[in-house]
Design a protein around this motif. Structure first.
Motif, PDB file in Angstrom:
ATOM      1  N   LEU A 125       0.141  -1.743 -10.659  1.00  0.00           N
ATOM      2  CA  LEU A 125      -1.302  -1.973 -10.808  1.00  0.00           C
ATOM      3  C   LEU A 125      -1.658  -3.399 -10.391  1.00  0.00           C
ATOM      4  CD1 LEU A 125      -4.179  -1.211 -11.935  1.00  0.00           C
ATOM      5  CD2 LEU A 125      -3.381  -2.264 -14.065  1.00  0.00           C
ATOM      6  N   TYR A 126      -0.938  -4.365 -10.924  1.00  0.00           N
ATOM      7  CA  TYR A 126      -1.254  -5.759 -10.602  1.00  0.00           C
ATOM      8  C   TYR A 126      -0.997  -6.057  -9.124  1.00  0.00           C
ATOM      9  CZ  TYR A 126      -1.812  -6.319 -15.583  1.00  0.00           C
ATOM     10  OH  TYR A 126      -2.245  -6.182 -16.884  1.00  0.00           O
ATOM     11  N   GLU A 127       0.071  -5.532  -8.584  1.00  0.00           N
ATOM     12  CA  GLU A 127       0.348  -5.754  -7.163  1.00  0.00           C
ATOM     13  C   GLU A 127      -0.718  -5.092  -6.295  1.00  0.00           C
ATOM     14  OE1 GLU A 127       4.467  -4.499  -6.912  1.00  0.00           O
ATOM     15  OE2 GLU A 127       5.145  -6.572  -7.192  1.00  0.00           O
ATOM     16  N   LYS A 128      -1.216  -3.937  -6.703  1.00  0.00           N
ATOM     17  CA  LYS A 128      -2.304  -3.268  -5.976  1.00  0.00           C
ATOM     18  C   LYS A 128      -3.544  -4.167  -5.915  1.00  0.00           C
ATOM     19  CE  LYS A 128      -5.501   0.529  -6.767  1.00  0.00           C
ATOM     20  NZ  LYS A 128      -5.845   1.608  -7.679  1.00  0.00           N
ATOM     21  N   HIS A 129      -3.728  -4.972  -6.948  1.00  0.00           N
ATOM     22  CA  HIS A 129      -4.873  -5.892  -7.003  1.00  0.00           C
ATOM     23  C   HIS A 129      -4.488  -7.281  -6.491  1.00  0.00           C
ATOM     24  CE1 HIS A 129      -7.925  -3.365  -8.921  1.00  0.00           C
ATOM     25  NE2 HIS A 129      -6.883  -2.730  -9.417  1.00  0.00           N
ATOM     26  N   HIS A 130      -3.409  -7.350  -5.722  1.00  0.00           N
ATOM     27  CA  HIS A 130      -2.973  -8.554  -5.008  1.00  0.00           C
ATOM     28  C   HIS A 130      -2.485  -9.678  -5.915  1.00  0.00           C
ATOM     29  CE1 HIS A 130      -4.425  -6.502  -1.504  1.00  0.00           C
ATOM     30  NE2 HIS A 130      -5.593  -6.340  -2.098  1.00  0.00           N
ATOM     31  N   PHE A 131      -1.910  -9.316  -7.050  1.00  0.00           N
ATOM     32  CA  PHE A 131      -1.206 -10.298  -7.860  1.00  0.00           C
ATOM     33  C   PHE A 131       0.178 -10.484  -7.236  1.00  0.00           C
ATOM     34  CE2 PHE A 131      -4.509  -9.338 -10.761  1.00  0.00           C
ATOM     35  CZ  PHE A 131      -4.524 -10.304 -11.764  1.00  0.00           C
ATOM     36  N   THR A 132       0.716 -11.682  -7.371  1.00  0.00           N
ATOM     37  CA  THR A 132       2.030 -12.017  -6.835  1.00  0.00           C
ATOM     38  C   THR A 132       2.988 -12.270  -7.996  1.00  0.00           C
ATOM     39  OG1 THR A 132       0.968 -13.078  -4.944  1.00  0.00           O
ATOM     40  CG2 THR A 132       3.269 -13.642  -5.352  1.00  0.00           C
ATOM     41  N   ARG A 133       4.172 -11.706  -7.890  1.00  0.00           N
ATOM     42  CA  ARG A 133       5.200 -11.985  -8.904  1.00  0.00           C
ATOM     43  C   ARG A 133       5.628 -13.447  -8.796  1.00  0.00           C
ATOM     44  NH1 ARG A 133       9.204  -6.929  -9.681  1.00  0.00           N
ATOM     45  NH2 ARG A 133       7.833  -5.305  -8.889  1.00  0.00           N
ATOM     46  N   THR A 134       5.703 -14.092  -9.963  1.00  0.00           N
ATOM     47  CA  THR A 134       6.136 -15.490  -9.973  1.00  0.00           C
ATOM     48  C   THR A 134       7.482 -15.658 -10.652  1.00  0.00           C
ATOM     49  OG1 THR A 134       4.890 -15.941 -11.995  1.00  0.00           O
ATOM     50  CG2 THR A 134       3.780 -16.375  -9.883  1.00  0.00           C
TER      51      THR A 134
END
Length: 155
Positions: A125-134
């Protein structure tokens, strides 16, 4: 419909808990970790929370179907919980709540979130909304959370 929730109201706090508890029960099984702090919440702890709460009310039933809570920080916004009642899974509610938060002017320049590393639906979900893993962090023996962030465009 998405609205700001007055979580200090006992009825609203109980409604939040009614969404949160079954959602986190399922997550705990999925990630094989029952130490999720929100599983210990009561209506009283929700009422006392300093978080801001957004709620998604199902237009057909009138029930609170999803909740997103966040804290404002010096760097922006930290999502502290995003839950959907299991009766409403796979209906786009989490995406709608997240998209709503991303549009708020007071969100600041950066939004951060952490979720169980084994919670593949949440990470997607977060990656779909362009969040990046840190990165990942071990928060209990053998249990990892994944940190994600999204820089917002300046207005």
């Amino acid at each position: 419909m998405i609205t700001q929730l007055n979580h200090t109201d006992v009825s609203t706090a109980k409604s939040i808990l009614h969404v949160q508890k079954p959602a986190y029960d399922i997550e705990a099984k999925r990630i094989q970790f029952d130490g999720i702090p929100a599983l210990q919440d009561t209506a009283e702890t929700i009422q006392k929370s300093k978080e801001c709460f957004l709620g998604y009310t199902d237009s057909t039933s009138g029930r609170l179907a999803g909740v997103l809570a966040y804290d404002r920080t010096a760097k922006g916004t930290d999502i502290t919980r995003l839950v959907v009642h299991p009766d409403f899974f796979r209906g786009g509610i989490a995406s709608a709540l997240l998209a709503h938060l991303l549009q708020l002017k007071e969100s600041g320049p950066m939004i951060t979130v952490s979720t169980g590393a084994k919670n593949a639906p949440a990470v997607r979900l977060y990656e779909k909304h362009h969040f990046t893993r840190t990165g990942d962090a071990e928060v209990a023996p053998g249990f990892f959370i994944t940190h994600l962030q999204k820089a917002l465009k300046s207005v």
